[in-house]
Motif scaffolding. Structure first.
Motif, PDB file in Angstrom:
ATOM      1  N   LEU A  80       0.824  -1.207   0.000  1.00 41.33           N
ATOM      2  CA  LEU A  80       0.000   0.000   0.000  1.00 41.33           C
ATOM      3  C   LEU A  80       0.858   1.256   0.000  1.00 41.33           C
ATOM      4  O   LEU A  80       0.572   2.213  -0.733  1.00 41.33           O
ATOM      5  N   VAL A  81       1.926   1.254   0.788  1.00 44.75           N
ATOM      6  CA  VAL A  81       2.808   2.422   0.858  1.00 44.75           C
ATOM      7  C   VAL A  81       3.517   2.635  -0.479  1.00 44.75           C
ATOM      8  O   VAL A  81       3.548   3.752  -1.014  1.00 44.75           O
ATOM      9  N   SER A 116      -3.605   0.306  -4.937  1.00 43.33           N
ATOM     10  CA  SER A 116      -3.110   1.605  -4.483  1.00 43.33           C
ATOM     11  C   SER A 116      -2.401   2.373  -5.602  1.00 43.33           C
ATOM     12  O   SER A 116      -2.443   3.600  -5.630  1.00 43.33           O
ATOM     13  N   LEU A 117      -1.757   1.653  -6.519  1.00 47.26           N
ATOM     14  CA  LEU A 117      -1.153   2.337  -7.671  1.00 47.26           C
ATOM     15  C   LEU A 117      -2.214   3.036  -8.508  1.00 47.26           C
ATOM     16  O   LEU A 117      -1.999   4.132  -9.026  1.00 47.26           O
ATOM     17  N   MET A 118      -3.365   2.389  -8.635  1.00 46.51           N
ATOM     18  CA  MET A 118      -4.429   2.947  -9.473  1.00 46.51           C
ATOM     19  C   MET A 118      -5.274   3.993  -8.744  1.00 46.51           C
ATOM     20  O   MET A 118      -5.779   4.922  -9.366  1.00 46.51           O
ATOM     21  N   PHE A 136     -10.420  18.043  -0.257  1.00 43.63           N
ATOM     22  CA  PHE A 136     -10.873  16.992  -1.169  1.00 43.63           C
ATOM     23  C   PHE A 136      -9.736  16.030  -1.496  1.00 43.63           C
ATOM     24  O   PHE A 136      -9.916  14.813  -1.483  1.00 43.63           O
ATOM     25  N   ALA A 137      -8.556  16.572  -1.793  1.00 44.61           N
ATOM     26  CA  ALA A 137      -7.421  15.733  -2.181  1.00 44.61           C
ATOM     27  C   ALA A 137      -7.037  14.771  -1.062  1.00 44.61           C
ATOM     28  O   ALA A 137      -6.823  13.577  -1.307  1.00 44.61           O
ATOM     29  N   TYR A 138      -6.970  15.273   0.160  1.00 47.98           N
ATOM     30  CA  TYR A 138      -6.588  14.410   1.282  1.00 47.98           C
ATOM     31  C   TYR A 138      -7.668  13.392   1.618  1.00 47.98           C
ATOM     32  O   TYR A 138      -7.368  12.216   1.858  1.00 47.98           O
ATOM     33  N   LEU A 145      -7.102   4.828   0.043  1.00 54.30           N
ATOM     34  CA  LEU A 145      -6.160   3.960   0.739  1.00 54.30           C
ATOM     35  C   LEU A 145      -6.897   2.959   1.635  1.00 54.30           C
ATOM     36  O   LEU A 145      -6.555   1.774   1.662  1.00 54.30           O
ATOM     37  N   MET A 146      -7.927   3.427   2.332  1.00 54.74           N
ATOM     38  CA  MET A 146      -8.715   2.529   3.187  1.00 54.74           C
ATOM     39  C   MET A 146      -9.437   1.461   2.360  1.00 54.74           C
ATOM     40  O   MET A 146      -9.492   0.293   2.750  1.00 54.74           O
ATOM     41  N   MET A 147      -9.965   1.856   1.218  1.00 55.21           N
ATOM     42  CA  MET A 147     -10.639   0.889   0.340  1.00 55.21           C
ATOM     43  C   MET A 147      -9.643  -0.129  -0.209  1.00 55.21           C
ATOM     44  O   MET A 147      -9.961  -1.319  -0.325  1.00 55.21           O
ATOM     45  N   CYS A 148      -8.438   0.310  -0.541  1.00 55.34           N
ATOM     46  CA  CYS A 148      -7.399  -0.613  -1.020  1.00 55.34           C
ATOM     47  C   CYS A 148      -7.021  -1.611   0.067  1.00 55.34           C
ATOM     48  O   CYS A 148      -6.833  -2.804  -0.210  1.00 55.34           O
TER      49      CYS A 148
END
Length: 160
Positions: A80-81, A116-118, A136-138, A145-148
């Protein structure tokens, strides 16, 4: 290739029609589009530079050594990171995932990396913040990230 030719043809046809109908509005629209493009160009060039560096530094063999089948939850977090930071074009992500699987990476780790790449883009936050606002961006990146993470844990649970 054919799709690109068709799309460019449609754009040229519609732009010509617009130019024929109202020359001033069409010229104003092109001028505005050019201004937007030139304002975004430095950010786009920085993104392209990072893509090139990412592809040259992170080889599939190096990544799969860190993300093997036995990496477990730590491998998912690492995936993920890496995926959130790296910026790789979508047409490279899927072949990269297949190569990683062939080199012994775990399915859950590869799914975390690919997702996470996508979906997450730490490197694009400055550009995204300028266009849509910081909040919005954050929020978008954090929720992606949470969904990934959820998705990769589901893959790990279902496929072992």
């Amino acid at each position: 290739m054919v799709n690109s030719i068709v799309l460019y043809g449609i754009v040229i046809l519609l732009s010509s029609f617009s130019f024929y109908k109202d020359k001033q509005k069409t010229q104003a629209a092109f001028a505005k589009a050019w201004k937007i493009f030139t304002n975004l160009l430095p950010d786009l060039l920085a993104i392209l530079l990072f893509v090139g560096l990412s592809l040259s530094i992170l080889s599939p063999a190096q990544i799969s050594a860190l993300l093997g089948q036995d990496a477990g939850f730590l491998g998912i977090i690492l995936s993920l990171v890496i995926g959130a930071i790296a910026l790789i074009p979508s047409f490279v992500v899927f072949p990269l995932g297949a190569t990683l699987l062939e080199n012994g990476a775990g399915l859950a780790q590869v799914s975390a990396l690919m997702a996470s790449l996508m979906a997450v883009g730490i490197m694009t936050i400055p550009l995204e913040s300028r266009l849509f606002g910081k909040r919005f961006a954050y929020v978008r990146n954090l929720s992606a990230l949470m969904m990934c993470l959820f998705f990769s844990l589901l893959v790990m649970e279902v496929f072992g």
